[in-house]
Scaffold this active site. Structure first.
Site, PDB file in Angstrom:
ATOM      1  N   ALA A 133       0.859  -1.184   0.000  1.00  0.00           N
ATOM      2  CA  ALA A 133       0.000   0.000   0.000  1.00  0.00           C
ATOM      3  C   ALA A 133       0.893   1.230   0.000  1.00  0.00           C
ATOM      4  O   ALA A 133       2.086   1.140   0.303  1.00  0.00           O
ATOM      5  CB  ALA A 133      -0.895   0.025   1.230  1.00  0.00           C
ATOM      6  N   LYS A 134       0.342   2.342  -0.366  1.00  0.00           N
ATOM      7  CA  LYS A 134       1.056   3.615  -0.246  1.00  0.00           C
ATOM      8  C   LYS A 134       0.025   4.711  -0.178  1.00  0.00           C
ATOM      9  O   LYS A 134      -1.064   4.595  -0.744  1.00  0.00           O
ATOM     10  CB  LYS A 134       1.953   3.834  -1.474  1.00  0.00           C
ATOM     11  N   GLY A 135       0.358   5.777   0.499  1.00  0.00           N
ATOM     12  CA  GLY A 135      -0.589   6.878   0.584  1.00  0.00           C
ATOM     13  C   GLY A 135       0.114   8.169   0.874  1.00  0.00           C
ATOM     14  O   GLY A 135       1.340   8.223   0.966  1.00  0.00           O
TER      15      GLY A 135
END
Ligand code: NAD
Length: 433
Positions: free
Chosen positions: A122-124
């Site tokens: 994931a990345k944000g």
């Protein structure tokens, strides 16, 4: 492109600096296809892996110190969770976009898989320049972002970590905001926290330690005796200084190190412990006595056994790859080798051990932090280091096997290991319903 200002304490950072000509998503997909070509993967699984599972886009309003209200856009892209909860950094940077988060989230899937961690990627982040915000504004931004993401993160869903522009303090606020709303202290919702609220011993040192372990294993693989191995390291920050000092204490001869201003050289080996790291004294390397000074460009072309670029991305390029004289390159920084440079180095038979493996000590100790948090039991530094050593050796061994069996580059071998684990898990679980 990572600048020194953007440089972060980030164990789960991306590797996109590698290909400035491509978007993060294009690069991530290119790596996926390239690994899939070498493996007998069901094309339906590759099709699923091309896309993120979910992308959350939220607006994050905060009251500025002057009383006005500003609204920012935040994202959390969750790529794949077939092997466990999502894991990846949260960055505060003006260039954060939806597609960048998707591409970087995909990378985290491979990084976790190559280390065999029970996480997906994931990345944000938030499109904001954190330098424009006061400490109080950053805190309000983080708390509101935590609330906007509260339904989609959690110790069993998605576990953020620091990245560009965020740090242990950011994680502490995020953990507090989440815990307050959930009604229970939940340290396992983020990693990279200060140890006092559930962070792990040894986490700061971990990426540098893993780089040193991989450099040591690569030296052995190429039949070099560590005692007679010369090493040049660009960047003397968290990654560079920890890797340098460990290799030095294991007997290697670290002949050159540098910071943003340039480097120092001693053919008999530098005393790396007496050279101030970026953390101890920023830009202190050049002030240290040494036989000679070298520029950062010269350092990359020194005739050494092992070269470790550990500062920023894109330093080994089409222009200088032909002049690299090292026998082995270990990627300490994220994306220090451009695609064109990788091809030139491959043609010149100079092996490049990729960032996705070499600096993965950070995300690995993040995994240990998560285990400690959910078990409510802290590990000693000795235990963290012993388990990190074990994880790194087992990842190295898996990648080495593919490298030897298929005759591919170390980078391809690492992606093959990662994709085969993810694809096998999809194969085994099947497609619901
Ligand atoms: P840091 O800020 O602690 O140190 C960076 C070092 O590089 C400093 O010595 C700085 O002077 C030097 N530097 C900056 N610009 C330079 C330039 N143009 N030429 C030569 N030297 C330069 O950073 P860090 O945490 O050690 O990170 C270094 C690299 O490793 C980055 O690519 C980062 O993304 C990557 N990385 C870091 C971690 C981590 O947890 N710290 C984990 C994985 C990957």
């Amino acid at each position: 492109m990572t600048t020194p200002e953007q440089s972060v304490r980030d164990e789960e950072q991306d590797t996109t600096d590698d290909h400035p000509e491509e978007s993060a998503l294009e690069t991530a997909r290119r790596q996926l296809y390239s690994a899939a070509e070498q493996l007998d993967v069901d094309p339906n699984i590759v099709e699923r892996l091309k896309h993120p599972k979910q992308v959350h886009e939220v607006t994050v309003p905060i009251r500025r110190d002057d009383g006005t209200v500003e609204v920012y856009t935040g994202y959390r892209a969750q790529h794949d969770s077939v092997r466990g909860p999502h894991k990846g950094g949260l960055r505060y940077h003006p260039d954060v976009t939806r597609d960048e988060c998707i591409g970087l989230g995909m990378w985290m899937t491979w990084k976790c898989a190559v280390m065999d961690l029970p996480f997906g990627g994931a990345k944000g982040g938030i499109a904001v320049n954190p330098k424009d915000l006061s400490e109080g504004e950053k805190e309000r931004l983080t708390r509101r972002f935590a609330e906007e993401l509260r339904d989609v993160i959690g110790p069993n869903r998605d576990i953020p970590a620091p990245d560009m522009g965020t740090d242990p303090q950011t994680m502490s606020w995020l953990m507090d905001a989440y815990s307050m709303q959930e009604g229970e202290t939940t340290p396992g919702v983020v990693t990279g926290k200060p140890p006092i609220v559930g962070g792990s011993e040894g986490r700061d040192e971990a990426p540098g330690r893993s780089v040193a372990i991989i450099a040591r294993e690569a030296a052995t693989y190429y039949e070099k005796d560590l005692e007679n191995t010369t090493v040049a390291i660009q960047g003397f920050g968290s990654v560079g200084s920890n890797a340098a000092r460990l290799l030095d204490s294991w007997g290697a001869k670290v002949v050159a190190v540098s910071d943003v201003n340039g480097g120092i050289y001693d053919g008999n080996g530098l005393d790396t412990h007496s050279i101030p790291s970026h953390h101890e004294q920023p830009e202190g390397v050049m002030g240290h006595d040494a036989e000679a000074k070298v520029s950062n460009d010269e350092l990359l072309e020194l005739d050494v056994d092992i070269l470790i670029p550990a500062a920023i991305g894109n330093v080994l390029t089409e222009e200088n790859a032909g002049d690299v004289q090292a026998d082995i390159v270990i990627e300490g920084a994220n994306g220090p080798t451009t695609t064109a440079a990788s091809e030139i180095l491959a043609d010149r038979d100079i092996p490049v051990v990729p960032d996705i493996l070499a600096n993965a000590g950070g995300v690995t100790v993040s995994y240990f932090e998560w285990l400690q948090d959910i078990n409510r039991r802290a590990w000693s530094l000795e235990r963290v280091n012993a388990e990190l050593e074990e994880e790194m050796l087992s990842a190295w061994e898996a990648v080495r096997e593919e490298h030897d069996a298929r005759g591919v580059s170390w980078r391809d071998a690492a992606y093959i290991v990662a994709l085969s684990r993810v694809a096998d898990a999809h194969e085994s679980r099947g497609l619901w319903p």
